[in-house]
Design an enzyme around this catalytic site. Structure first.
Site, PDB file in Angstrom:
ATOM      1  N   ASP A  95     -30.492 -15.922  38.649  1.00 40.96           N
ATOM      2  CA  ASP A  95     -29.166 -16.351  39.093  1.00 40.96           C
ATOM      3  C   ASP A  95     -28.452 -15.289  39.920  1.00 40.96           C
ATOM      4  OD1 ASP A  95     -29.240 -18.892  37.972  1.00 40.96           O
ATOM      5  OD2 ASP A  95     -28.517 -18.184  36.036  1.00 40.96           O
ATOM      6  N   SER A 150     -39.145 -20.917  32.919  1.00 40.43           N
ATOM      7  CA  SER A 150     -37.866 -21.623  32.818  1.00 40.43           C
ATOM      8  C   SER A 150     -37.364 -21.602  31.382  1.00 40.43           C
ATOM      9  CB  SER A 150     -38.006 -23.073  33.292  1.00 40.43           C
ATOM     10  OG  SER A 150     -36.818 -23.806  33.006  1.00 40.43           O
ATOM     11  N   ARG A 186     -30.767 -21.834  47.406  1.00 42.93           N
ATOM     12  CA  ARG A 186     -30.057 -20.555  47.567  1.00 42.93           C
ATOM     13  C   ARG A 186     -30.732 -19.608  48.550  1.00 42.93           C
ATOM     14  NH1 ARG A 186     -28.094 -19.881  41.231  1.00 42.93           N
ATOM     15  NH2 ARG A 186     -26.206 -21.129  41.495  1.00 42.93           N
TER      16      ARG A 186
END
Length: 444
Positions: A325, A173, A356
């Site tokens: 992303d 991250s 997602r």
């Protein structure tokens, strides 16, 4: 920062994409540019800043903590910083809207200043986990009070001086890494982050450019990023390159719509951000880099993209950090490819603006695509270049990337795809639909 009224949209095929375009400034770099300029002593200038809602949330928060931020008529942003250690107590809660990057990085900044800040956000952001950030910041001495589940609203009471730590990232991250490094800016001594898996390195690059002492070294445990605290940042002129995440929508659109040929100018080619390009090339995409150069410490190039017959692949899991992303739009490319594409190793997709993985499975199935859902990804049966069936209704779930990805899917569908709400697109790409109309020659 209330969410805009829903904007439903029906998207249908409209022929090839042709022309040249420039995508908005990179979102990750735009956030950091505002923060670091606000921590420098004196006036900095930023050109090419992304003016989407997420970045404007960062600007509003830095203003609330003492920085003066103005936009000139020519689009240049001028930032008068307060200096590291100079952040002021905000008078009211900081509304982060939909921006997880703003929230997590600013939590880091506040943690080593003698101020208290309350962070709020919209319904989508309030579902996202913040514990991954609050854990290391608490180790540095910050007092964090969060809502149940470690979610917003939450309050951070900073400690000055904070305690330098060495922290090994339990997950890949860049936001957690950056939050710890930003806390370390105003912490005496050396704060270290060990990342077993490399993530985007915009913070390290930019902090060095502002004059902070940042070192990166390899070790058996991974990369060790060290920052020397109580830094003095010097004003800079920042050129923000184009966002590769935004460029990804056009790369896939041109790849799957027959007859398309486009050139995307000034795209950031930082190797920690180019996983989608790598994956698309493995699928047979016709993407050529033109005029590779460096802008503001970041590698940049123009990209020429032509229609190509894509083939299914097993997406290498080690690409995940450099394209996390971009998975939603990669799933759209897979839907039109020949064969069954399998993309796994992307657990982080479960805790983005929406889940997602589940959101894209439901959206693609509504468009007639066969999918298999895993805990960490999807398998997608492609149409071998034939139009998608389309005709279904899609829920964007307040997620800008779901809305834009399914808009691109509609360009390759036999029947229109109805998206319930495309208003979240404004968080990252305010001119997305204008650009679409310009490239397809369609009337708005």
């Amino acid at each position: 920062m209330s969410h805009a009224a829903p904007r439903p949209l029906s998207v249908s095929a409209r022929g090839p994409l042709r022309g040249t375009l420039t995508v908005p400034g990179d979102k990750s770099i735009s956030h950091r540019a505002l923060m670091f300029c606000a921590l420098a002593v004196g006036e900095s200038r930023i050109r090419g800043l992304l003016e989407g809602e997420d970045v404007m949330a960062t600007a509003a928060a830095m203003r609330a903590m003492g920085a003066r931020i103005d936009r000139d008529a020519d689009g240049t942003w001028r930032v008068h910083g307060v200096g590291v250690g100079g952040l002021l107590q905000p008078e009211q809660a900081l509304d982060m809207g939909n921006s997880g990057t703003s929230t997590r990085l600013l939590m880091g900044l506040v943690s080593s200043h003698a101020i208290t800040a309350t962070f709020t956000g919209d319904a989508s952001l309030s579902k996202r986990p913040m514990g991954r950030v609050t854990e290391p910041l608490s180790q540095m001495g910050a007092d964090v009070r969060s809502s149940p589940g470690g979610r917003l609203p939450l309050m951070v009471r900073g400690l000055c001086p904070a305690v330098p730590i060495t922290y090994t990232l339990p997950i890949a991250s860049a936001q957690v890494k950056s939050a710890v490094l930003l806390a370390g800016l105003n912490t005496p001594g050396i704060t270290r982050v060990i990342e077993p898996v490399p993530t985007r390195d915009h913070s390290e690059r930019m902090l060095r450019g502002f004059g902070a002492e940042v070192t990166v070294e390899d070790s058996p445990e991974g990369k060790i990023i060290s920052i020397h605290g109580e830094a003095e940042l010097k004003p800079q002129t920042i050129e923000v390159p184009g966002d590769p995440s935004s460029a990804g929508f056009w790369m896939v659109a041109a790849s799957i719509v027959p007859g398309s040929e486009i050139v995307i100018h000034n795209v950031c080619m930082n190797p920690t951000r180019t996983g989608l390009i790598t994956a698309l090339k493995l699928m047979g995409a016709d993407i050529v880099e033109i005029d590779a150069r460096e802008v503001g410490g970041e590698p940049v190039a123009d990209l020429r993209v032509r229609h190509a017959h894509l083939k299914a692949i097993e997406v290498p899991a080690d690409l995940a950090p450099s394209m996390i992303d971009e998975y939603p739009i990669l799933f759209v490319a897979a839907a039109v490819a020949q064969g069954r594409t399998v993309a796994r190793g992307a657990h982080e997709l479960r805790v983005k603006e929406s889940d997602r993985i589940a959101a894209m499975r439901a959206a693609l199935e509504a468009a007639g695509v066969q999918c298999e859902e895993f805990e960490d990804g999807l398998a997608i049966q492609g149409s071998a270049g034939a139009p998608l069936a389309g005709g279904g209704s899609v829920a964007s779930l307040l997620d800008h990337r779901i809305a834009m990805s399914m808009t691109v899917a509609g360009l390759a569908a036999a029947a229109p795809i109805a998206i319930d709400d495309v208003s979240p697109v404004a968080t990252s790409y305010p001119d997305f639909f204008e650009t679409l109309h310009a490239l397809t020659g369609a009337a708005q």
